[in-house]
Design an enzyme around this catalytic site. Structure first.
Site, mmCIF file in Angstrom:
data_model
loop_
_atom_site.group_PDB
_atom_site.id
_atom_site.type_symbol
_atom_site.label_atom_id
_atom_site.label_comp_id
_atom_site.label_asym_id
_atom_site.label_seq_id
_atom_site.Cartn_x
_atom_site.Cartn_y
_atom_site.Cartn_z
ATOM 1 N N ASP A 507 0.830 -1.192 0.000
ATOM 2 C CA ASP A 507 0.000 0.000 0.000
ATOM 3 C C ASP A 507 0.872 1.253 0.000
ATOM 4 O O ASP A 507 2.074 1.197 0.287
ATOM 5 C CB ASP A 507 -0.913 0.004 1.229
ATOM 6 C CG ASP A 507 -2.270 0.630 0.944
ATOM 7 O OD1 ASP A 507 -2.406 1.316 -0.089
ATOM 8 O OD2 ASP A 507 -3.197 0.421 1.752
ATOM 9 N N GLU A 510 2.943 7.053 -2.333
ATOM 10 C CA GLU A 510 2.750 8.349 -2.998
ATOM 11 C C GLU A 510 3.662 9.422 -2.396
ATOM 12 O O GLU A 510 4.090 9.328 -1.241
ATOM 13 C CB GLU A 510 1.297 8.815 -2.874
ATOM 14 C CG GLU A 510 0.285 7.889 -3.512
ATOM 15 C CD GLU A 510 -0.242 6.826 -2.569
ATOM 16 O OE1 GLU A 510 -1.226 6.159 -2.925
ATOM 17 O OE2 GLU A 510 0.336 6.663 -1.466
ATOM 18 N N ASP A 577 -17.274 10.382 -10.224
ATOM 19 C CA ASP A 577 -16.560 10.949 -9.086
ATOM 20 C C ASP A 577 -16.196 9.846 -8.097
ATOM 21 O O ASP A 577 -16.693 9.789 -6.980
ATOM 22 C CB ASP A 577 -17.380 12.050 -8.424
ATOM 23 C CG ASP A 577 -18.783 11.597 -8.061
ATOM 24 O OD1 ASP A 577 -19.238 10.558 -8.583
ATOM 25 O OD2 ASP A 577 -19.428 12.285 -7.255
#
Length: 771
Positions: A507, A510, A577
Site C-alpha cells: 500500500d 505516494e 466521481d
C-alpha cells in the site's frame, strides 16, 4: 593631365583631373609631374579638396573613356553622381546577398519542417513543400505560436513560452527568450519533434506551454484522478504538481477529498483524436492544468522545481521543460506508437500468475475493516467455499499486527497460527504491508539504528522525519537507499516464510507521504516521484513467486514490472466521481499509460460512510450487481463484501455472482491472450472502442470497452437502468451477441451501428467480433 578653368580665369574654381596608372593617396601635395604610388587611378582637385577615386584594375590597361565609361572632364555634380551610383550599387549587392541568404535559410527550414517567419503560410501550403516525408510544423517565435501539421491539416495548435518574450534567434531551431531562457526544437523522426526549454524560473515565472483542446478534438490522459473523465476535455483542474498522490488522504484523516490532485498511478502522456501525442520527460518537475485558461480550453504543462516553495520567497533556479510531440494518422496509431515502439516506456517483462486472472481475490478490508481475528478469517474462507466460489488468494488486510510497521501477527488476534493454517485448508494467504513504521512499533528503534528512515536536511543517521498518514504518525522507509532495500527485503522474506504467505499487498508509496522539504538534501535536483519508482522497483525485485501475485497501488515509469496495479479506493456510489463509472474510465486510463495489469477496487466499493452495513455492507443491491458485472470482464476480480450477504427479495445476488464466474471463464482465453500480447507490444488488455474505430461516436464512448480486439462489453453503469444504447465499432466487422439471452441466436449486428439493448439486472451485454 587635363585642366579646365572658369570663364573668368580664376583659379579658385579650378577642377583638376589627374589620370595616372600609379597614384598614391599620400602624394596629394606633389607636383603633377612627380611620380605617384600604385593605389590611385584618378586624382580630382577642387580648390583645396584633394581626393582619390579608385577604379578597377588600373594597372592592367590604360584608362580610357570608352573602356570604363568615366569622362575625363567631370563637374562637381557629375562626381557626386558617380559616388552615389557606386554606393547604391554596393547596397544593392548586399541586399541581394541578404535575400539569397534568407531564401537559403527558408529552404533549409522547409526541408526540416520549420517555417518560423512566414505567418501567411498554413498546413495546406506546407503539404507541397519539400520536407523529405516529414510532418511539417509552423512556429513563429515572436508570437510563440506553434502549429503541427499532417497531410495538409492542422493537428495541434500550441502556445510555447507563455510567460516569456522572444529576443533573438541564435541559430536554426534555437530561440532565445527573456529571463535567460532558451527554446530548442529538434526533429526526432518523421513524426515527432522534441521541444526543450531551459532557463531560470521562479514561482511567478515558470516554463509553461499550452495546447488548445477544442470541442472537436478529444483528449485522453494517462493518469488516475478522483473525477476520472474520458475524454478529459470537460475536466477543470488548476495548475497542479504532476506527482503520485493520495487524493483520499484527507478524507481518511477526517477532512474532505482534494479532487484537484492527481492519483497514485500516473504517466505524463496525453493523446488526442487528431493523432497527436504529448510525451513529457521523466525528470521534468511537471505541473499540469486542464480547462479554460485565457478564454481557451487548454491543456497546459509547466516546469517548476517542486521544492522551490521550500526556499526563501523570491528564490529562483534553473529548470527544464523537455517533451516530445508526435503526430500520426489516428488516435489508435499514436497510442500504439507510444506503447510499442517509442522507447518512452518499457513493456512488462512477464505477466502475473494466471491464477490471479482466473480466480477472484478475496480481501478482509471492506467487510471487516480492522476488526479481524483468526476465527473471523477462517469463517470467511469457509463461507467462500461453501457458496461455491474459488479463491486465488485471501488477503489479510489492516488489523493483523499490534502496531503499524511490525511484521508480526498479533498473538491475541491470531493465538494459534498453526491451527489457523490448518483450518484454511490450503487457501493462499497474502498480507497488507506499507512503507510506514509508527513510532510506537517495537521495530522503530531498530529502524533508527539502521538509518532506515527518510532523513531530514542533515546527513546524520539519527535524523528522521515523522509523517501523518491515515493510521497515525510514522517514519517512512527510505527505499531510495540500496542498503535499506536489501535489509527490508530480508525482513519481508522472513515475514512471508514465517506466516506461509504467497505474496503481499503493498500500500501507499505516494509523494503525499514524504516529509515535505526534507526527504532529500539536494532539493531542487531531486524528483519526489523517484521515491515511488524506487518503491515499485523494490517490490519487483523480490522473489519471483512473491512478485507474481503481488499488488501495488502506485506507478511512475514502472510499466516494466509484472505487477497488478490496484486503483485507489472507490466510494460505493455510481458516478465518475470515484464511483462505479469511474472504475471503467480508470481502467482505460491505466491502459493508455502502459499499465495493462489493472486490479479494480473491491466489488461494490469500500463501503465508506454508508448506513445499515449489516446488509450488503451498506451497498445497494443494484449497485453491487452492476459493479460485479463490470468487474467480471476486467483483468482481475476482487471481493470483500460477499454476495451472500446481499439479501434482496427480487434478486439472488449469490446466483448472479456464480453466473458471472461462468461468464468470466468464457472470456478468460481472450484475457490471457491479450495479457500475453502486452509483453511484446505493451498494448492494454482492456481497450477503448477507438482502438479499432476512429469514428466520432467511438471517441466519446466511456461506458463500453474491448477485451483485446474481439470482445465488446457494454455494462450498465447507471442507477435504475434496464435498457441501454450500445454502439458496435468498426464498420468492417460484425458482432455476435453472447448476452443478453434475448439477442443470442438472432444473427450478428453490423459494426458502425447503434442499437438499444434490454439488459435486466441479472444480465450484462457482451458480444464477440466476426471479422
Amino acid at each position: 593631365m587635363a585642366r579646365r578653368r572658369a570663364a573668368n580665369g580664376d583659379d579658385d574654381d579650378e577642377l583638376e583631373l589627374v589620370v595616372n596608372e600609379h597614384v598614391n593617396d599620400s602624394d596629394a601635395g606633389r607636383h603633377d609631374d612627380e611620380p605617384r604610388g600604385p593605389g590611385c587611378a584618378v586624382r580630382i582637385t577642387v580648390s583645396d579638396l584633394d581626393e582619390c577615386i579608385s577604379l578597377p584594375n588600373p594597372s592592367r590597361s590604360r584608362l580610357t573613356e570608352e573602356k570604363h565609361n568615366v569622362p575625363f572632364f567631370m563637374s562637381m555634380k557629375e562626381r557626386m553622381s558617380l559616388q552615389n551610383y557606386r554606393r547604391t550599387k554596393l547596397a544593392l549587392q548586399w541586399l541581394l546577398l541578404i535575400i539569397l541568404g534568407i531564401t537559403a535559410i527558408l529552404l533549409v527550414s522547409v526541408t526540416l519542417g520549420v517555417l518560423s517567419t512566414l505567418p501567411n503560410n498554413d498546413c495546406v501550403d506546407l503539404e507541397n513543400a519539400p520536407r523529405n516525408g516529414k510532418d511539417p510544423y509552423l512556429f513563429w517565435p515572436d508570437t510563440k505560436q506553434l502549429i503541427l501539421c499532417r497531410k495538409g491539416s492542422e493537428k495541434l495548435k500550441a502556445t510555447l513560452g507563455v510567460y516569456h518574450n522572444f529576443t533573438y534567434q541564435e541559430k536554426v531551431n534555437v530561440y532565445d527568450y527573456t529571463n535567460e531562457t532558451t527554446l530548442t526544437i529538434n526533429r526526432v523522426d518523421d513524426h515527432c519533434l522534441n521541444i526543450r526549454w531551459t532557463g531560470v524560473v521562479s514561482p511567478d515565472l515558470p516554463l509553461q506551454d499550452c495546447f488548445d483542446i477544442e470541442n472537436t478534438t478529444y483528449w485522453y490522459g494517462g493518469y488516475e484522478t478522483y473525477n476520472q473523465l474520458w475524454p478529459i476535455n470537460r475536466d477543470v483542474r488548476p495548475m497542479t504538481p504532476f506527482l503520485p498522490s493520495d487524493y483520499m488522504s484527507t478524507i481518511t484523516t477526517g477532512g474532505t477529498i482534494d479532487a484537484s490532485l492527481f492519483g497514485p498511478m500516473l504517466h505524463p502522456v496525453w493523446l488526442s483524436s487528431n493523432g497527436v501525442g504529448v510525451f513529457v520527460d521523466e525528470k521534468v518537475h511537471l505541473h499540469v492544468s486542464v480547462g479554460l485558461d485565457r478564454n481557451k480550453s487548454q491543456l497546459c504543462i509547466q516546469a517548476l522545481p517542486f521544492f522551490l516553495e521550500c526556499l526563501p520567497p523570491g528564490s529562483s533556479d534553473m529548470a527544464s521543460l523537455n517533451y516530445t510531440l508526435c503526430v500520426f494518422d489516428s488516435l489508435a496509431n499514436v497510442t500504439k506508437y507510444f506503447l510499442n515502439s517509442s522507447g518512452f516506456i518499457s513493456h512488462p517483462r512477464s505477466y502475473p500468475a494466471a491464477q490471479v486472472f482466473e480466480k477472484p481475490i478475496w480481501s478482509t478490508w471492506a467487510k471487516f475493516k480492522t476488526n479481524i481475528n483468526q476465527s473471523a478469517v477462517v469463517d470467511f474462507a469457509r463461507n467462500i467455499k461453501k457458496y461455491g466460489f474459488n479463491i486465488s488468494q485471501l488477503e489479510i488486510d489492516d488489523g493483523y499486527s499490534n502496531h503499524y510497521g511490525e511484521l508480526t501477527f498479533d498473538e491475541d488476534k491470531f493465538p494459534d497460527y498453526k491451527s489457523f493454517l490448518h483450518d484454511l485448508e490450503g487457501v493462499n494467504l497474502t498480507a497488507w504491508v506499507h512503507p510506514f513504521v509508527n513510532f510506537d512499533a517495537f521495530n522503530f528503534e531498530e529502524g533508527l539504528g539502521n538509518s532506515s528512515f527518510l532523513p531530514g536536511r542533515s546527513n546524520y543517521s539519527n535524523v528522521f522525519s515523522l509523517v501523518h498518514w491515515w493510521n497515525g504518525y510514522g517514519a517512512v522507509l527510505n527505499f531510495l537507499d540500496d542498503l535499506v532495500q536489501e535489509h527490508h527485503s530480508k525482513q519481508l522474506a522472513s515475514f512471508t516464510d514465517r506466516y506461509h504467505l504467497v505474496s503481499l499487498k503493498f500500500d501507499a508509496g505516494e509523494s503525499t507521504y514524504l516529509p515535505k522539504c526534507q526527504f532529500i538534501p539536494d532539493l531542487l535536483n531531486s524528483h519526489p516521484a523517484e521515491f515511488t519508482k524506487s518503491y515499485i522497483e523494490f517490490v519487483g525485485n523480490m522473489r519471483t513467486e512473491l512478485v507474481s501475485r503481488a499488488e501495488v497501488r502506485v506507478g511512475y515509469f514502472t510499466q516494466h514490472q509484472p505487477l497488478f496495479v490496484r486503483m485507489l479506493d472507490r466510494t460505493s456510489t455510481w458516478g465518475l466521481d470515484n464511483g462505479l463509472k469511474s472504475v471503467l474510465t480508470t481502467v482505460l486510463s491505466f491502459g493508455i499509460a502502459g499499465y495493462p495489469f489493472v486490479l479494480p477496487d473491491m466489488i461494490g466499493g469500500n463501503a465508506y460512510n454508508v448506513e445499515n452495513t449489516s446488509n450488503c455492507g451498506g451497498i445497494s443491491t443494484e449497485l453491487y450487481v452492476r459493479w460485479l458485472q463490470l468487474n467480471t470482464f476486467l483483468p482481475a476480480m476482487q471481493f470483500s463484501v460477499p454476495p451472500w450477504e446481499c439479501a434482496d427479495p427480487n434478486v439472488n445476488v449469490t446466483r448472479v455472482a456464480l453466473d458471472m464466474m461462468n461468464v468470466r471463464q468464457g472470456v478468460m482465453d481472450d484475457i490471457l491472450k491479450a495479457a500475453n500480447e502486452t509483453l511484446s507490444t505493451g498494448y492494454p488488455i482492456i481497450r477503448p472502442l477507438w482502438w479499432i474505430d476512429d469514428s466520432s461516436v467511438a471517441l466519446k464512448v466511456d461506458d463500453e470497452f474491448l477485451i483485446g480486439d474481439d470482445i465488446l462489453v457494454a455494462p450498465v453503469l447507471s442507477s435504475g437502468t434496464t435498457e441501454r444504447e450500445v454502439y458496435f465499432p468498426d464498420v468492417k466487422s460484425e458482432w455476435n451477441p453472447k448476452l443478453p439471452q434475448d439477442l443470442v441466436g438472432k444473427g450478428p449486428i453490423p459494426g458502425g451501428s447503434s442499437r438499444n439493448v434490454s439488459v435486466k439486472l441479472t444480465e450484462v451485454a457482451y458480444f464477440k467480433r466476426v471479422k
